[in-house]
Design an enzyme around this catalytic site. Sequence first.
Site, PDB file in Angstrom:
ATOM      1  N   THR A   1       7.804   5.315   1.951  1.00 33.53           N
ATOM      2  CA  THR A   1       6.974   6.500   2.186  1.00 33.53           C
ATOM      3  C   THR A   1       6.662   7.162   0.841  1.00 33.53           C
ATOM      4  O   THR A   1       7.365   6.940  -0.154  1.00 33.53           O
ATOM      5  CB  THR A   1       7.723   7.533   3.049  1.00 33.53           C
ATOM      6  OG1 THR A   1       8.879   7.961   2.317  1.00 33.53           O
ATOM      7  CG2 THR A   1       8.159   6.948   4.396  1.00 33.53           C
TER       8      THR A   1
ATOM      9  N   SER B   1      13.738   4.120   5.276  1.00 31.03           N
ATOM     10  CA  SER B   1      13.836   4.627   3.897  1.00 31.03           C
ATOM     11  C   SER B   1      15.201   4.278   3.299  1.00 31.03           C
ATOM     12  O   SER B   1      15.308   3.931   2.122  1.00 31.03           O
ATOM     13  CB  SER B   1      13.635   6.147   3.882  1.00 31.03           C
ATOM     14  OG  SER B   1      12.302   6.457   4.220  1.00 31.03           O
TER      15      SER B   1
ATOM     16  N   ARG C   1     -29.233  10.857   5.870  1.00 29.98           N
ATOM     17  CA  ARG C   1     -29.165  11.845   6.958  1.00 29.98           C
ATOM     18  C   ARG C   1     -29.946  13.115   6.605  1.00 29.98           C
ATOM     19  O   ARG C   1     -29.659  13.767   5.601  1.00 29.98           O
ATOM     20  CB  ARG C   1     -27.692  12.185   7.205  1.00 29.98           C
ATOM     21  CG  ARG C   1     -27.444  13.289   8.191  1.00 29.98           C
ATOM     22  CD  ARG C   1     -27.742  12.853   9.605  1.00 29.98           C
ATOM     23  NE  ARG C   1     -27.254  13.837  10.567  1.00 29.98           N
ATOM     24  CZ  ARG C   1     -27.591  13.825  11.838  1.00 29.98           C
ATOM     25  NH1 ARG C   1     -28.399  12.891  12.315  1.00 29.98           N
ATOM     26  NH2 ARG C   1     -27.107  14.726  12.665  1.00 29.98           N
TER      27      ARG C   1
ATOM     28  N   GLN D   1     -25.167  21.382  -1.918  1.00 31.69           N
ATOM     29  CA  GLN D   1     -24.101  21.339  -2.918  1.00 31.69           C
ATOM     30  C   GLN D   1     -22.720  21.113  -2.274  1.00 31.69           C
ATOM     31  O   GLN D   1     -21.857  20.460  -2.854  1.00 31.69           O
ATOM     32  CB  GLN D   1     -24.098  22.654  -3.701  1.00 31.69           C
ATOM     33  CG  GLN D   1     -23.547  22.493  -5.087  1.00 31.69           C
ATOM     34  CD  GLN D   1     -23.660  23.779  -5.900  1.00 31.69           C
ATOM     35  OE1 GLN D   1     -23.406  24.877  -5.385  1.00 31.69           O
ATOM     36  NE2 GLN D   1     -24.049  23.654  -7.136  1.00 31.69           N
TER      37      GLN D   1
ATOM     38  N   GLY E   1     -20.176  14.053  13.427  1.00 31.61           N
ATOM     39  CA  GLY E   1     -19.935  13.402  14.720  1.00 31.61           C
ATOM     40  C   GLY E   1     -19.999  11.884  14.611  1.00 31.61           C
ATOM     41  O   GLY E   1     -19.221  11.161  15.254  1.00 31.61           O
TER      42      GLY E   1
ATOM     43  N   GLU F   1       5.781   0.204   2.513  1.00 31.40           N
ATOM     44  CA  GLU F   1       6.352  -0.114   1.186  1.00 31.40           C
ATOM     45  C   GLU F   1       6.975   1.127   0.551  1.00 31.40           C
ATOM     46  O   GLU F   1       6.888   1.345  -0.658  1.00 31.40           O
ATOM     47  CB  GLU F   1       5.341  -0.818   0.275  1.00 31.40           C
ATOM     48  CG  GLU F   1       5.200  -2.263   0.701  1.00 31.40           C
ATOM     49  CD  GLU F   1       4.958  -3.266  -0.411  1.00 31.40           C
ATOM     50  OE1 GLU F   1       4.131  -4.147  -0.184  1.00 31.40           O
ATOM     51  OE2 GLU F   1       5.585  -3.204  -1.475  1.00 31.40           O
TER      52      GLU F   1
ATOM     53  N   ILE G   1       7.703  -5.750  10.668  1.00 30.33           N
ATOM     54  CA  ILE G   1       7.465  -6.828   9.713  1.00 30.33           C
ATOM     55  C   ILE G   1       5.991  -7.242   9.767  1.00 30.33           C
ATOM     56  O   ILE G   1       5.496  -7.730  10.791  1.00 30.33           O
ATOM     57  CB  ILE G   1       8.402  -8.032   9.985  1.00 30.33           C
ATOM     58  CG1 ILE G   1       9.872  -7.553   9.944  1.00 30.33           C
ATOM     59  CG2 ILE G   1       8.152  -9.145   8.975  1.00 30.33           C
ATOM     60  CD1 ILE G   1      10.282  -6.774   8.696  1.00 30.33           C
TER      61      ILE G   1
HETATM   62  N1  CAA Z   1      15.104  -2.690  -9.871  1.00 32.55           N
HETATM   63  C1  CAA Z   1      16.262  -3.345  -9.934  1.00 32.55           C
HETATM   64  N2  CAA Z   1      17.371  -2.908  -9.316  1.00 32.55           N
HETATM   65  C2  CAA Z   1      17.310  -1.762  -8.618  1.00 32.55           C
HETATM   66  C3  CAA Z   1      16.139  -1.031  -8.515  1.00 32.55           C
HETATM   67  C4  CAA Z   1      14.994  -1.536  -9.177  1.00 32.55           C
HETATM   68  N3  CAA Z   1      13.813  -0.885  -9.121  1.00 32.55           N
HETATM   69  N4  CAA Z   1      16.358   0.054  -7.781  1.00 32.55           N
HETATM   70  C5  CAA Z   1      17.637   0.003  -7.418  1.00 32.55           C
HETATM   71  N5  CAA Z   1      18.226  -1.107  -7.908  1.00 32.55           N
HETATM   72  C6  CAA Z   1      19.587  -1.575  -7.709  1.00 32.55           C
HETATM   73  C7  CAA Z   1      20.509  -1.033  -8.713  1.00 32.55           C
HETATM   74  O1  CAA Z   1      21.378  -2.078  -9.079  1.00 32.55           O
HETATM   75  C8  CAA Z   1      21.299   0.052  -7.986  1.00 32.55           C
HETATM   76  O2  CAA Z   1      22.580   0.059  -8.432  1.00 32.55           O
HETATM   77  P1  CAA Z   1      23.047   0.926  -9.713  1.00 32.55           P
HETATM   78  O3  CAA Z   1      23.355   2.256  -9.173  1.00 32.55           O
HETATM   79  O4  CAA Z   1      24.206   0.162 -10.186  1.00 32.55           O
HETATM   80  O5  CAA Z   1      21.921   0.966 -10.690  1.00 32.55           O
HETATM   81  C9  CAA Z   1      21.271  -0.419  -6.543  1.00 32.55           C
HETATM   82  O6  CAA Z   1      20.061  -1.192  -6.422  1.00 32.55           O
HETATM   83  C10 CAA Z   1      21.192   0.700  -5.532  1.00 32.55           C
HETATM   84  O7  CAA Z   1      20.110   1.519  -5.892  1.00 32.55           O
HETATM   85  P2  CAA Z   1      20.011   3.022  -5.418  1.00 32.55           P
HETATM   86  O8  CAA Z   1      21.320   3.716  -5.614  1.00 32.55           O
HETATM   87  O9  CAA Z   1      18.793   3.597  -6.036  1.00 32.55           O
HETATM   88  O10 CAA Z   1      19.808   2.821  -3.832  1.00 32.55           O
HETATM   89  P3  CAA Z   1      19.586   3.877  -2.688  1.00 32.55           P
HETATM   90  O11 CAA Z   1      20.364   3.436  -1.507  1.00 32.55           O
HETATM   91  O12 CAA Z   1      19.766   5.270  -3.197  1.00 32.55           O
HETATM   92  O13 CAA Z   1      18.045   3.638  -2.267  1.00 32.55           O
HETATM   93  C11 CAA Z   1      15.664   3.968  -2.337  1.00 32.55           C
HETATM   94  C12 CAA Z   1      17.005   3.935  -3.072  1.00 32.55           C
HETATM   95  C13 CAA Z   1      14.659   4.130  -3.454  1.00 32.55           C
HETATM   96  C14 CAA Z   1      15.531   5.139  -1.373  1.00 32.55           C
HETATM   97  C15 CAA Z   1      15.437   2.616  -1.598  1.00 32.55           C
HETATM   98  O14 CAA Z   1      16.293   2.497  -0.485  1.00 32.55           O
HETATM   99  C16 CAA Z   1      14.026   2.465  -1.130  1.00 32.55           C
HETATM  100  O15 CAA Z   1      13.138   2.050  -1.891  1.00 32.55           O
HETATM  101  N6  CAA Z   1      13.748   2.755   0.173  1.00 32.55           N
HETATM  102  C17 CAA Z   1      12.459   2.481   0.766  1.00 32.55           C
HETATM  103  C18 CAA Z   1      12.442   1.101   1.348  1.00 32.55           C
HETATM  104  C19 CAA Z   1      11.056   0.493   1.326  1.00 32.55           C
HETATM  105  O16 CAA Z   1      10.276   0.670   0.420  1.00 32.55           O
HETATM  106  N7  CAA Z   1      10.771  -0.285   2.370  1.00 32.55           N
HETATM  107  C20 CAA Z   1       9.526  -0.981   2.417  1.00 32.55           C
HETATM  108  C21 CAA Z   1       9.615  -2.137   3.352  1.00 32.55           C
HETATM  109  S1  CAA Z   1       8.436  -3.372   2.971  1.00 32.55           S
HETATM  110  C22 CAA Z   1       6.979  -2.904   3.663  1.00 32.55           C
HETATM  111  O17 CAA Z   1       6.801  -1.812   4.140  1.00 32.55           O
HETATM  112  C23 CAA Z   1       5.924  -3.895   3.457  1.00 32.55           C
HETATM  113  C24 CAA Z   1       4.834  -4.024   4.407  1.00 32.55           C
HETATM  114  O18 CAA Z   1       4.937  -3.875   5.615  1.00 32.55           O
HETATM  115  C25 CAA Z   1       3.542  -4.418   3.874  1.00 32.55           C
END
Ligand code: CAA
Length: 379
Positions: free
Chosen positions: A364, A130, A266, A277, A339, A362, A155
Site C-alpha cells: 500500500t 502489509s 465538447r 480556464q 456524465g 505491491e 495472487i
Molecule cells: N532488501 C533486502 N533485504 C531487505 C529489504 C530490502 N529492501 N527490506 C528488508 N529486508 C530484510 C532485512 O534483512 C531485514 O532484516 P534486518 O533488520 O536484519 O535488516 C528483514 O528483511 C526484515 O525487514 P523489516 O524489519 O523491514 O521487516 P518488517 O516485518 O518490518 O516489514 C515491510 C517491512 C516494509 C512492511 C514489508 O513487510 C512490506 O514490504 N510489506 C508489504 C508487502 C507487499 O508489498 N506485498 C506485495 C505483494 S505482491 C503484489 O501485490 C503484486 C501484485 O499483485 C501485482
Amino acid sequence: MESLIAEEYESLRESVRALATKKIAPFAHEVDEQARFPQEAADALKAAGLFAAHVPAEFGGDGADALATVIIIEEVARVCGSSSLIPAVNKLGSVPLLIAGTTDQKKKYLPLLVKGQGFSYCLSESAAGSDAAAMTTKAVKDGDSWVITGSKKWISNAGESEFYTVLASTDPSKGSKGITAFIVEKSDTGVSFGAHEKKMGFRGSPTREVYFDSVHINDDRRLGEVGSGFALAMQTLDHTRITIAAQALGIAQGAFEVATAYAHERQQFGKPIFDFQGVQFMLADMAMGIAAARALTYQAAVKSERGEKDLTFFSAASKCFATDMAMKVTTDAVQVLGGYGYVSDFPVERMMRDAKLTQIYEGTNQVQRVVMARHLDDL
Ligand code: CAA
C-alpha cells in the site's frame, strides 16, 4: 523527459504503442466488462517478444533493461491496465529467480517464461498483507524434498501462470529470517486455485487464492539459501514496485489523452469546454503530475538497473507518487467528461477503477511511506 532519454527507448515506445493501439486497445473494454483474461494481449505480447522482455538474452529473452521494461508496461497500461499486468507479473514472479536462482534453475524456467508460460509471485496471505513476514504457509524438509502446506491470497494471474515463486516459513521461530523462497509449478500435485476475486478494477487480470495441499517438491526448487526468502522478496519488490509506477503512469497518460481530446470537442455555452480556464487548469495539472511521475519513475528504473544504494527509497517513492498521481488524474479525467465520464462509453471510468488498485498492491502507499522513511539515510 522525452528528449532526456536515448532514442532507442523512444523507438521502443513507438513500436509498443503501435502494437498496443492495434492489438490490445480494441479488447480493453470487453476484457473489463466480461472480467476475462486478455488473451489477445497475451498472444500479441508473446508474438512481439514482450511477454517477458526483461529476461536476459542468454536465456532467450530480449534483455530489456529496467527502463525499457517500464516503457513497455507504461505503453500497454495506456490502453489496458489488465494487459499491462502480464509483463509486470512475469517480471515480479521471475526476479527472485534472476537474483537468487542457480544457472540450472534459470536455464530450466526462463526460456519457458519467454515462450509464454507465465510466472506469478506468492507472498501475501489472508492474514499477512502489509505484514508479509507474518505468513503461515509452511515448507517442511523431508529428506531431499520439501512439503509445502498453506495458501496465498490475491495472487495476480493465478491459474494463468505455469510457475509461482512461493515464500514459505521454514522456521517459524525465526520470523522474517525463517522464510525461504521456492519455485512451484501449476502442475505439481496438491496445487489448486480459488474462485476469481470480483474486483473493482483490473477486472481482466485473474486474482485468485493459491492452495498448497502437502505439495512435495525437490530441494532443487529452492531459490537461494534457507532463511533468505524474506530479504529476497523485499529485494524483488525494490525492482518491481517501479513497474507499478509504470502502470500508473500509463493509465494516467491514457486518461489525460481522452480528457484533452474530449475538452476540445465538447461544446457548451457556445464554445469548446477547453476554452474555459477551469478546464484548462485541470488539464495542466494532469500534464504536470504525469511529467513529474515519469521523471521519478525513469530515475528509479535507472537506479534499479545500476543497483544503486538508494534504490529502495526511489522504488517506493516512484510507486507511491505515480499511483497517487494516477488516482487524481483519472478522477479529474472523469470530471472533465462529466456524465459521459461516469458511464462506460468512454474508458476513463475504467481507468479510474484501475488506478485505485495501483495505490494498494505491491505494498500500500502507506507501506511505501514506511519504506521511504526507513531509507532516508541512503539519500
Ligand atoms: N532488501 C533486502 N533485504 C531487505 C529489504 C530490502 N529492501 N527490506 C528488508 N529486508 C530484510 C532485512 O534483512 C531485514 O532484516 P534486518 O533488520 O536484519 O535488516 C528483514 O528483511 C526484515 O525487514 P523489516 O524489519 O523491514 O521487516 P518488517 O516485518 O518490518 O516489514 C515491510 C517491512 C516494509 C512492511 C514489508 O513487510 C512490506 O514490504 N510489506 C508489504 C508487502 C507487499 O508489498 N506485498 C506485495 C505483494 S505482491 C503484489 O501485490 C503484486 C501484485 O499483485 C501485482
